[in-house]
Design a protein around this motif. Sequence first.
Motif, short mmCIF file in Angstrom:
data_model
loop_
_atom_site.label_atom_id
_atom_site.label_comp_id
_atom_site.label_asym_id
_atom_site.label_seq_id
_atom_site.Cartn_x
_atom_site.Cartn_y
_atom_site.Cartn_z
N ALA A 24 0.83 -1.21 0.00
CA ALA A 24 0.00 0.00 0.00
C ALA A 24 0.86 1.26 0.00
N VAL A 25 1.93 1.27 0.78
CA VAL A 25 2.82 2.43 0.83
C VAL A 25 3.48 2.65 -0.52
N THR A 26 3.93 1.57 -1.15
CA THR A 26 4.56 1.67 -2.47
C THR A 26 3.57 2.20 -3.49
N ALA A 27 2.36 1.67 -3.50
CA ALA A 27 1.34 2.12 -4.45
C ALA A 27 1.01 3.59 -4.20
N HIS A 28 0.93 3.99 -2.95
CA HIS A 28 0.62 5.39 -2.61
C HIS A 28 1.71 6.32 -3.15
N ALA A 29 2.96 5.92 -3.02
CA ALA A 29 4.06 6.75 -3.51
C ALA A 29 3.99 6.91 -5.02
N VAL A 30 3.66 5.85 -5.74
CA VAL A 30 3.56 5.92 -7.20
C VAL A 30 2.40 6.82 -7.60
N VAL A 31 1.29 6.73 -6.90
CA VAL A 31 0.14 7.59 -7.21
C VAL A 31 0.51 9.05 -6.95
N ASP A 32 1.21 9.32 -5.87
CA ASP A 32 1.64 10.71 -5.59
C ASP A 32 2.55 11.23 -6.70
N GLN A 33 3.46 10.40 -7.18
CA GLN A 33 4.35 10.82 -8.27
C GLN A 33 3.55 11.07 -9.54
N ALA A 34 2.59 10.20 -9.83
CA ALA A 34 1.75 10.38 -11.02
C ALA A 34 0.93 11.66 -10.92
N MET A 35 0.46 11.97 -9.73
CA MET A 35 -0.27 13.23 -9.54
C MET A 35 0.63 14.41 -9.91
N GLY A 36 1.91 14.34 -9.54
CA GLY A 36 2.84 15.40 -9.89
C GLY A 36 3.00 15.54 -11.39
N VAL A 37 3.04 14.43 -12.11
CA VAL A 37 3.14 14.48 -13.57
C VAL A 37 1.89 15.13 -14.15
N VAL A 38 0.72 14.75 -13.65
CA VAL A 38 -0.53 15.32 -14.15
C VAL A 38 -0.61 16.81 -13.82
N VAL A 39 -0.16 17.21 -12.65
CA VAL A 39 -0.14 18.63 -12.28
C VAL A 39 0.66 19.42 -13.31
N GLY A 40 1.83 18.92 -13.66
CA GLY A 40 2.67 19.60 -14.64
C GLY A 40 2.09 19.56 -16.05
N TYR A 41 1.52 18.45 -16.42
CA TYR A 41 0.99 18.26 -17.77
C TYR A 41 -0.26 19.10 -18.00
N ALA A 42 -1.18 19.04 -17.06
CA ALA A 42 -2.48 19.66 -17.25
C ALA A 42 -2.61 21.03 -16.59
N ARG A 43 -1.57 21.41 -15.85
CA ARG A 43 -1.58 22.69 -15.11
C ARG A 43 -2.83 22.79 -14.22
N VAL A 44 -2.96 21.77 -13.36
CA VAL A 44 -4.06 21.71 -12.40
C VAL A 44 -3.47 21.50 -11.02
N GLY A 45 -4.32 21.63 -10.02
CA GLY A 45 -3.89 21.39 -8.64
C GLY A 45 -3.88 19.90 -8.31
N PRO A 46 -3.32 19.55 -7.17
CA PRO A 46 -3.23 18.14 -6.77
C PRO A 46 -4.58 17.45 -6.64
N ASP A 47 -5.58 18.14 -6.11
CA ASP A 47 -6.90 17.51 -5.98
C ASP A 47 -7.48 17.16 -7.35
N THR A 48 -7.34 18.07 -8.30
CA THR A 48 -7.83 17.81 -9.65
C THR A 48 -7.01 16.72 -10.32
N ALA A 49 -5.71 16.70 -10.08
CA ALA A 49 -4.86 15.64 -10.63
C ALA A 49 -5.33 14.28 -10.13
N TRP A 50 -5.67 14.20 -8.84
CA TRP A 50 -6.19 12.95 -8.27
C TRP A 50 -7.48 12.55 -8.99
N GLU A 51 -8.38 13.51 -9.19
CA GLU A 51 -9.65 13.21 -9.86
C GLU A 51 -9.40 12.73 -11.29
N ILE A 52 -8.44 13.33 -11.97
CA ILE A 52 -8.12 12.94 -13.35
C ILE A 52 -7.60 11.51 -13.37
N LEU A 53 -6.68 11.17 -12.48
CA LEU A 53 -6.15 9.81 -12.43
C LEU A 53 -7.25 8.80 -12.12
#
Length: 120
Positions: A24-53
Amino acid sequence: MPEPPTSADRIAALEEEVAQLRRAVTAHAVVDQAMGVVVGYARVGPDTAWEILRDVSQRTNTKLREIAEHVVQWPRCGWLPQEVRGALDTAVLRRAAQAGRPLRRPERPELPDRPGRAAR
């Protein structure tokens, strides 16, 4: 009446719980990193990045952890599976429309979309 668990049973159960928590910790870290990629790609905040993923996961019927792994690798390899890329762009555009931002496709990263394809 059932027998009480032995020490060996309790140790085995605790070892399994520790293994699950590590996953679970490993999966959580990967999701957090993916949120960072989406934040940069889509120019959105972390909450929106989570919703997009989450939206991409649901629309592709793929576990969120797997989507996150693809998204994290994307900047390194420059490629996303077509189904994931399409769902990602659709989710980004949908969130832009909900936020009242102009409906335009997000800028592509400088990396190629597919292996062997030159960057634009």
